[in-house]
Design a protein around this motif. Sequence first.
Motif, short mmCIF file in Angstrom:
data_model
loop_
_atom_site.label_atom_id
_atom_site.label_comp_id
_atom_site.label_asym_id
_atom_site.label_seq_id
_atom_site.Cartn_x
_atom_site.Cartn_y
_atom_site.Cartn_z
N ARG A 7 -9.01 4.46 -5.11
CA ARG A 7 -7.58 4.52 -5.42
C ARG A 7 -7.09 5.95 -5.26
NH1 ARG A 7 -5.47 1.48 -10.70
NH2 ARG A 7 -5.95 -0.26 -9.32
N ALA A 8 -6.12 6.13 -4.35
CA ALA A 8 -5.59 7.46 -4.05
C ALA A 8 -4.15 7.57 -4.52
CB ALA A 8 -5.67 7.73 -2.55
N LEU A 9 -3.87 8.58 -5.31
CA LEU A 9 -2.51 8.88 -5.73
C LEU A 9 -1.97 10.00 -4.86
CD1 LEU A 9 -0.11 8.62 -7.74
CD2 LEU A 9 -1.25 10.37 -9.13
N ILE A 10 -0.81 9.76 -4.22
CA ILE A 10 -0.16 10.78 -3.40
C ILE A 10 1.14 11.16 -4.08
CG2 ILE A 10 0.87 11.33 -1.15
CD1 ILE A 10 -0.88 9.14 0.08
N THR A 11 1.28 12.43 -4.45
CA THR A 11 2.57 12.90 -4.96
C THR A 11 3.42 13.33 -3.77
OG1 THR A 11 2.04 15.25 -5.19
CG2 THR A 11 1.37 13.79 -7.00
N GLY A 12 4.73 13.11 -3.88
CA GLY A 12 5.59 13.42 -2.74
C GLY A 12 5.39 12.47 -1.59
N ILE A 13 5.12 11.20 -1.89
CA ILE A 13 4.75 10.23 -0.85
C ILE A 13 5.88 9.94 0.12
CG2 ILE A 13 5.36 8.16 -2.16
CD1 ILE A 13 2.68 6.93 -1.03
N HIS A 14 7.12 10.16 -0.29
CA HIS A 14 8.24 9.87 0.60
C HIS A 14 8.65 11.06 1.46
CE1 HIS A 14 9.56 6.24 -2.04
NE2 HIS A 14 8.68 5.90 -1.12
N GLY A 15 7.95 12.18 1.32
CA GLY A 15 8.22 13.34 2.17
C GLY A 15 7.63 13.15 3.56
N PHE A 16 7.94 14.09 4.44
CA PHE A 16 7.43 14.04 5.82
C PHE A 16 5.92 13.89 5.85
CE2 PHE A 16 5.91 16.97 9.33
CZ PHE A 16 6.00 16.03 10.35
N THR A 17 5.21 14.75 5.14
CA THR A 17 3.74 14.70 5.13
C THR A 17 3.24 13.47 4.37
OG1 THR A 17 3.86 17.11 4.97
CG2 THR A 17 1.67 16.10 4.80
N GLY A 18 3.90 13.14 3.27
CA GLY A 18 3.45 12.04 2.42
C GLY A 18 3.39 10.71 3.14
N ARG A 19 4.36 10.45 4.00
CA ARG A 19 4.38 9.17 4.72
C ARG A 19 3.17 9.07 5.66
NH1 ARG A 19 9.90 10.60 4.79
NH2 ARG A 19 9.79 11.39 6.92
N TYR A 20 2.85 10.15 6.35
CA TYR A 20 1.69 10.14 7.24
C TYR A 20 0.39 10.08 6.45
CZ TYR A 20 4.55 11.01 11.36
OH TYR A 20 5.46 10.90 12.38
N MET A 21 0.36 10.77 5.29
CA MET A 21 -0.84 10.75 4.45
C MET A 21 -1.12 9.34 3.96
SD MET A 21 -2.94 13.20 3.32
CE MET A 21 -4.44 12.23 3.52
N LEU A 25 -4.61 7.22 4.79
CA LEU A 25 -5.52 6.74 3.75
C LEU A 25 -5.61 5.21 3.76
CD1 LEU A 25 -4.75 9.14 0.75
CD2 LEU A 25 -6.64 9.25 2.39
N GLN A 26 -4.48 4.54 3.93
CA GLN A 26 -4.50 3.07 3.98
C GLN A 26 -5.33 2.58 5.16
OE1 GLN A 26 -0.27 2.54 3.94
NE2 GLN A 26 -0.20 2.03 1.74
N ALA A 27 -5.19 3.25 6.30
CA ALA A 27 -5.93 2.85 7.51
C ALA A 27 -7.43 3.04 7.32
CB ALA A 27 -5.45 3.66 8.71
N ASN A 28 -7.82 3.84 6.35
CA ASN A 28 -9.24 4.11 6.10
C ASN A 28 -9.75 3.48 4.81
OD1 ASN A 28 -10.47 6.10 8.26
ND2 ASN A 28 -8.31 6.66 7.99
N GLY A 29 -9.03 2.47 4.32
CA GLY A 29 -9.58 1.64 3.25
C GLY A 29 -9.20 2.03 1.84
N TYR A 30 -8.33 3.01 1.67
CA TYR A 30 -7.92 3.41 0.32
C TYR A 30 -6.79 2.51 -0.17
CZ TYR A 30 -10.38 7.91 0.81
OH TYR A 30 -11.32 8.89 0.97
N GLU A 31 -6.76 2.31 -1.47
CA GLU A 31 -5.57 1.75 -2.11
C GLU A 31 -4.68 2.93 -2.45
OE1 GLU A 31 -4.16 -0.37 -6.29
OE2 GLU A 31 -6.30 0.05 -5.95
N VAL A 32 -3.47 2.93 -1.91
CA VAL A 32 -2.58 4.09 -2.06
C VAL A 32 -1.49 3.80 -3.09
CG1 VAL A 32 -0.85 5.52 -0.89
CG2 VAL A 32 -3.01 4.98 0.25
N ILE A 33 -1.33 4.73 -4.00
CA ILE A 33 -0.26 4.67 -5.00
C ILE A 33 0.58 5.93 -4.84
CG2 ILE A 33 0.25 4.66 -7.48
CD1 ILE A 33 -2.44 3.16 -7.80
N GLU A 43 6.40 -0.94 -3.04
CA GLU A 43 5.28 -1.41 -3.85
C GLU A 43 4.35 -0.23 -4.17
OE1 GLU A 43 1.98 -5.04 -3.62
OE2 GLU A 43 3.09 -4.43 -1.83
N ASN A 44 3.74 -0.28 -5.33
CA ASN A 44 2.79 0.77 -5.73
C ASN A 44 3.41 2.16 -5.73
OD1 ASN A 44 0.71 -1.00 -6.23
ND2 ASN A 44 -0.17 -0.81 -4.18
N TYR A 45 4.69 2.22 -6.12
CA TYR A 45 5.37 3.51 -6.19
C TYR A 45 5.90 3.72 -7.61
CZ TYR A 45 8.93 7.13 -5.64
OH TYR A 45 9.69 8.26 -5.80
N HIS A 46 5.79 4.97 -8.08
CA HIS A 46 6.26 5.30 -9.42
C HIS A 46 7.19 6.50 -9.33
CE1 HIS A 46 3.26 2.65 -11.35
NE2 HIS A 46 2.51 3.01 -10.33
#
Length: 298
Positions: A7-21, A25-33, A43-46
């Motif tokens: 389970r990977a938590l990404i802060t700033g997920i809606h930023g330029f880098t966050g979207r690619y991150m 991670l999803q493409a490599n099997g992580y559950e992304v929050i 989904e899975n956003y706080h």
Amino acid sequence: MSIAGKRALITGIHGFTGRYMAEELQANGYEVIGLGSQSSEDENYHQVDLADGPALCSLLAQIQPDVVVHLAALAFVGHGAAEAFYQVNLIGTRNLLVAIADCGKELDCVLLASSANVYGNASAGLLTESTPPSPANDYAVSKLAMEHMANLWQGRLPLVITRPFNYTGVGQADNFLLPKIVSHFRRKAEKIELGNLDVWRDFSDVRALVQAYRGLIEAKPLGQTVNVSSGTAYSLREVIEMCKFSTGQDIQVEVNPAFVRANEVKTLCGDNSLLRSLLPGWKTPALDETLGWMLKAK
């Protein structure tokens, strides 16, 4: 480490880098929050403000992440309030580290994105992680302060700090230099106003950057600070020529004195030897490939 179900938590997920991150991670099997300051139905956003320590603690205790990629930051471009850099980049990061330490889970890795801006303008040429920092603005000072603060947590948290140099790609805002140049070519503008054309800068591709971040999460060089850079510098003059070649268009370049910075370092380039020793085989596409991707994007 086995990735399945991590389970990977990404802060700033809606930023330029966050979207690619998130995609990497999803493409490599992580559950992304995801975590961010704006509301979203994703989904899975706080939605939580880094200034709200209690809310962060409650959320981290609930999420129980295996890894955290901390991208949320107040970036330098176009922001005038100096205090805000420290509130978000320094105090906000400290609140996050407190929440991680208190969440009741032993994490695999916490990656904190700093910035090559910490090197400032004092050193020219190829910059290594041991080049003395010399931050030249409040953004850079806030990032270096964040690094020093994070070092207080080295014994308690599995920290890796990255210092990315310039990077770009599809979706980066036009107030950044390369997207500005690309957008002028895409709309077939007759002229563009730029500053000093004879400065040389190190540009990576955002897709390679997030691959590096994922690789570092998995390699876990804990306690280390790592440059993420191409190791090659290009002048703005060369960038213009690459865009001309790719599009077959000409453009008139005018130097606007207002865009020329006093005492600007001619060459800034990141030594990526440490990164490549940790991640054998990592490389970023050549800059003309990245520019071609951006020029042709839908």
